[in-house]
Design a protein around this motif. Structure first.
Motif, short mmCIF file in Angstrom:
data_model
loop_
_atom_site.label_atom_id
_atom_site.label_comp_id
_atom_site.label_asym_id
_atom_site.label_seq_id
_atom_site.Cartn_x
_atom_site.Cartn_y
_atom_site.Cartn_z
N GLU A 97 48.35 75.05 -19.93
CA GLU A 97 49.68 75.04 -20.54
C GLU A 97 50.60 76.04 -19.87
N LYS A 98 50.10 77.23 -19.57
CA LYS A 98 50.92 78.27 -18.94
C LYS A 98 51.29 77.90 -17.50
N LEU A 99 50.47 77.07 -16.87
CA LEU A 99 50.76 76.63 -15.51
C LEU A 99 51.43 75.25 -15.50
N TYR A 100 51.82 74.80 -16.70
CA TYR A 100 52.52 73.51 -16.85
C TYR A 100 51.69 72.36 -16.26
N TRP A 101 50.38 72.47 -16.35
CA TRP A 101 49.44 71.44 -15.93
C TRP A 101 49.54 71.13 -14.44
N ARG A 102 50.10 72.05 -13.67
CA ARG A 102 50.20 71.88 -12.22
C ARG A 102 48.96 72.49 -11.57
N VAL A 103 47.91 71.70 -11.52
CA VAL A 103 46.64 72.19 -10.99
C VAL A 103 46.61 72.16 -9.46
N ARG A 104 47.04 71.05 -8.89
CA ARG A 104 46.91 70.84 -7.45
C ARG A 104 48.10 71.37 -6.66
N ALA A 105 48.50 72.60 -6.90
CA ALA A 105 49.56 73.21 -6.11
C ALA A 105 49.02 73.52 -4.71
N PRO A 106 49.87 73.46 -3.67
CA PRO A 106 49.41 73.74 -2.30
C PRO A 106 48.80 75.14 -2.20
N THR A 107 47.66 75.24 -1.54
CA THR A 107 46.99 76.53 -1.37
C THR A 107 47.11 76.99 0.07
N ALA A 108 46.72 78.24 0.31
CA ALA A 108 46.73 78.77 1.67
C ALA A 108 45.78 77.98 2.57
N LEU A 109 44.68 77.51 2.00
CA LEU A 109 43.74 76.70 2.77
C LEU A 109 44.36 75.39 3.21
N HIS A 110 45.15 74.80 2.33
CA HIS A 110 45.84 73.55 2.66
C HIS A 110 46.75 73.76 3.87
N PHE A 111 47.54 74.83 3.87
CA PHE A 111 48.44 75.11 4.99
C PHE A 111 47.65 75.49 6.24
N LEU A 112 46.60 76.24 6.08
CA LEU A 112 45.82 76.69 7.23
C LEU A 112 45.24 75.49 7.99
N ARG A 113 44.75 74.51 7.27
CA ARG A 113 44.20 73.32 7.93
C ARG A 113 45.29 72.49 8.60
N LEU A 114 46.44 72.41 7.97
CA LEU A 114 47.56 71.68 8.58
C LEU A 114 48.00 72.37 9.87
N PHE A 115 48.16 73.69 9.81
CA PHE A 115 48.61 74.45 10.98
C PHE A 115 47.60 74.37 12.11
#
Length: 261
Positions: A97-115
């Motif tokens: 509830e405090k995170l407004y049900w936004r579980v899959r927010a982009p993580t540093a790992l997500h960006f690291l793999r893209l880069f």
């Protein structure tokens, strides 16, 4: 709540990730959820273990196959906590509830793999072998265990880790690619330099014997025979962190995950 307590909790989550053999995505998402929740809520230290385990449980259910998700009660016993499954379910609802049900927010790992995927296209075969995603991910895990990076944007942290590795490897041909990523992510040059230095300091400190490393040793003997019989056998397949190639200046050693220079 102190930075030291937060770091201890993250190391416990890393131990659980290794114990169950879960993916790097699960660990990175769990850390992201924990830091996001702590940034909007003030909690008492006695509640941190429940919050941390709930973030881990949410991450597991979001990233792993359904058959690999343990029961809440089993997870509590394995993590050696004393709250109940009902406590955990209530805390999980509060976190979501405090995170407004936004579980899959982009993580540093997500960006690291893209880069990494982007810059890899600019390298020859020999250079590709030295710039491995396994090494970069291991460095990111070390950074996740430090409170200093909790306020830094995931994209900036990922780019700083990559920039430091490019610098250490002497891959001058990636200068233009790095500048392209910098522009696309709206990262200022001064910010990148500062965070890159912070990453270097973190990895240097992590390489010392005085640094407390995550360990799954206690998880091997604390479980009773009765609990062991209730759990799936697959839970006991311990998966160690990927080793960073020794060709570069830093590497993790064995299960203690010590980075040596």
């Amino acid at each position: 709540m102190t930075p030291r307590l937060r770091d201890f909790e993250v190391k416990d989550l890393l131990s659980l990730t290794r114990f169950f053999g879960y993916s790097a995505e699960t660990f990175s998402l769990a850390v992201s959820l924990l830091d996001r929740f702590l940034s909007v809520m003030k909690i008492q230290p006695k509640h941190l273990s429940c919050v941390g385990l709930c973030c881990f449980y949410i991450a597991v259910k979001s990233s792993e196959e359904e058959k690999s998700v343990p029961a809440a009660g089993d997870l509590i016993r394995i993590s050696q906590n004393r709250f109940t499954a009902s406590d955990m379910m209530r805390m999980e609802k509060i976190i979501l509830e405090k995170l407004y049900w936004r579980v899959r927010a982009p993580t540093a790992l997500h960006f690291l793999r893209l880069f990494h995927s982007f810059v890899l296209q600019q390298l020859d075969t020999d250079s590709k072998k030295s710039l491995t995603i396994e090494r970069l991910e291991a460095q990111l895990k070390a950074c996740h265990c430090s409170f200093a990076f909790t306020k830094i944007k995931p994209s900036l942290l990922a780019l700083a880790i990559l920039a430091l590795e490019v610098q250490d490897q002497g891959l001058c041909e990636l200068t233009e690619s790095q500048e392209t990523l910098q522009l696309q992510t709206h990262v200022k040059g001064g910010d990148l330099v500062c965070v890159r230095a912070l990453v270097g300091k973190c990895l240097t400190e992590y390489s010392t014997t005085k640094c407390s490393k995550p360990s799954n040793r206690k998880l091997r003997w604390i479980i009773s025979g009765r609990t062991a019989r209730q759990l799936k056998r697959s839970y006991y397949k311990i998966a160690h962190l990927p080793t960073i190639p020794e060709a570069a200046s830093l590497s993790f050693e064995n299960r203690n995950e010590v980075i040596t220079s």
